[in-house]
Design a protein around this motif. Structure first.
Motif, short mmCIF file in Angstrom:
data_model
loop_
_atom_site.label_atom_id
_atom_site.label_comp_id
_atom_site.label_asym_id
_atom_site.label_seq_id
_atom_site.Cartn_x
_atom_site.Cartn_y
_atom_site.Cartn_z
N THR A 14 0.62 -1.06 0.12
CA THR A 14 0.27 0.17 -0.46
C THR A 14 0.88 1.14 0.43
O THR A 14 0.55 2.04 -0.53
N VAL A 15 2.00 1.39 0.63
CA VAL A 15 2.65 2.51 0.38
C VAL A 15 3.64 2.81 -1.19
O VAL A 15 3.51 4.29 -1.63
N GLN A 16 3.12 1.16 -1.22
CA GLN A 16 4.04 2.03 -3.30
C GLN A 16 3.36 2.51 -3.67
O GLN A 16 2.97 3.21 -4.45
N TRP A 17 1.96 1.78 -3.75
CA TRP A 17 0.11 2.37 -4.03
C TRP A 17 0.13 3.44 -4.34
O TRP A 17 0.13 4.53 -4.53
N HIS A 18 0.20 4.64 -2.97
CA HIS A 18 0.70 5.32 -1.75
C HIS A 18 1.40 6.49 -3.46
O HIS A 18 1.26 7.14 -3.38
N ALA A 19 2.79 5.89 -3.03
CA ALA A 19 3.73 6.81 -3.79
C ALA A 19 3.39 6.64 -4.41
O ALA A 19 3.57 7.80 -5.60
N HIS A 20 3.04 6.11 -5.77
CA HIS A 20 2.98 5.60 -6.79
C HIS A 20 1.82 7.60 -7.72
O HIS A 20 2.12 7.94 -8.51
N GLU A 21 0.51 7.07 -6.66
CA GLU A 21 -0.92 7.67 -6.77
C GLU A 21 -0.11 9.14 -6.41
O GLU A 21 -0.87 9.83 -7.67
N MET A 22 0.37 9.09 -6.02
CA MET A 22 0.74 10.67 -5.46
C MET A 22 1.44 11.22 -6.21
O MET A 22 0.92 12.53 -6.82
N PHE A 23 2.67 10.06 -6.47
CA PHE A 23 3.73 11.33 -7.72
C PHE A 23 3.27 10.81 -9.28
O PHE A 23 3.36 12.54 -10.16
N PHE A 24 3.08 10.03 -9.68
CA PHE A 24 2.48 9.47 -11.10
C PHE A 24 0.68 10.20 -10.84
O PHE A 24 0.66 10.43 -12.66
N GLY A 25 -0.25 10.23 -10.14
CA GLY A 25 -1.51 10.72 -10.08
C GLY A 25 -1.72 11.98 -9.81
O GLY A 25 -1.71 12.58 -11.88
N PHE A 26 -1.49 12.00 -8.64
CA PHE A 26 -1.30 14.20 -8.65
C PHE A 26 -0.37 14.59 -8.79
O PHE A 26 -0.13 15.51 -9.79
N GLY A 27 0.74 14.22 -9.38
CA GLY A 27 1.80 15.01 -9.59
C GLY A 27 1.50 14.84 -10.52
O GLY A 27 2.26 16.35 -11.49
N TRP A 28 1.88 14.06 -11.90
CA TRP A 28 1.45 14.04 -12.83
C TRP A 28 0.49 14.81 -13.79
O TRP A 28 0.57 15.62 -14.70
N ALA A 29 -0.36 14.65 -13.25
CA ALA A 29 -1.92 15.26 -13.54
C ALA A 29 -0.90 16.99 -13.91
O ALA A 29 -1.23 17.90 -14.53
N VAL A 30 -0.62 17.10 -12.90
CA VAL A 30 -0.15 19.43 -12.46
C VAL A 30 1.01 19.43 -13.51
O VAL A 30 1.25 20.05 -14.24
#
Length: 162
Positions: A48-64
């Motif tokens: 779940t930590v990998q999921w969280h890191a991926h979603e924060m960086f590649f989900g949220f971060g790459w949307a920005v």
């Protein structure tokens, strides 16, 4: 009015900043619910930590970052930029990646790999194409550093989940 002509699809930052806002609101809440045990985490082969890191960086971060770069690169090189169906495709690919991160445990490996690389691969290719094709009109000739840096994100995207 055609859907592709709607103001949302005229400039790259509009759909991606909206997605960043929505994911910035929902992903931390989702993470807190997983972490507290209130809801079960997605069935995945990674933590779940990998999921969280991926979603924060590649989900949220790459949307920005994607919204910013889609808008700024067109301004740097003085071109129209991606709009309409191209942006609709990128948004669909971004959403497909979010679904892939949720259903990785039940999807075939090839489908997860496609979902996890389609958005980032497409947006990086589009940004590089804009910069390379229009390099003579670039206001900022030092933008060459984007050429080797952007593809590195594809490797990082895959490494974070391995």
């Amino acid at each position: 009015m055609k859907l592709s002509a709607h103001p949302l699809w005229l400039v790259g930052f509009r759909p991606f900043f909206a997605l960043a806002c929505l994911s910035g609101l929902s992903l931390p809440i989702l993470w807190a619910l997983f972490f507290s045990g209130a809801i079960p985490a997605p069935a995945t082969s990674f933590s779940t930590v990998q999921w969280h890191a991926h979603e924060m960086f590649f989900g949220f971060g790459w949307a920005v970052l994607g919204g910013f770069l889609l808008t700024s690169t067109k301004n740097w090189v003085k071109v129209r930029g991606y709009h309409g169906y191209a942006l609709m495709f990128l948004v669909a690919a971004w959403l497909f990646e979010r679904a892939g991160m949720w259903f990785e445990g039940v999807w075939p490996t090839f489908l997860f790999l496609i979902s996890n690389n389609l958005f980032l691969g497409s947006i990086v290719a589009m940004l590089l194409w804009t910069l390379i094709r229009n390099r003579k009109g670039d206001f900022y000739p030092d933008n060459y550093f984007f050429l080797p840096i952007l593809p590195v994100f594809l490797g990082a995207n895959n490494l974070i989940l391995s």
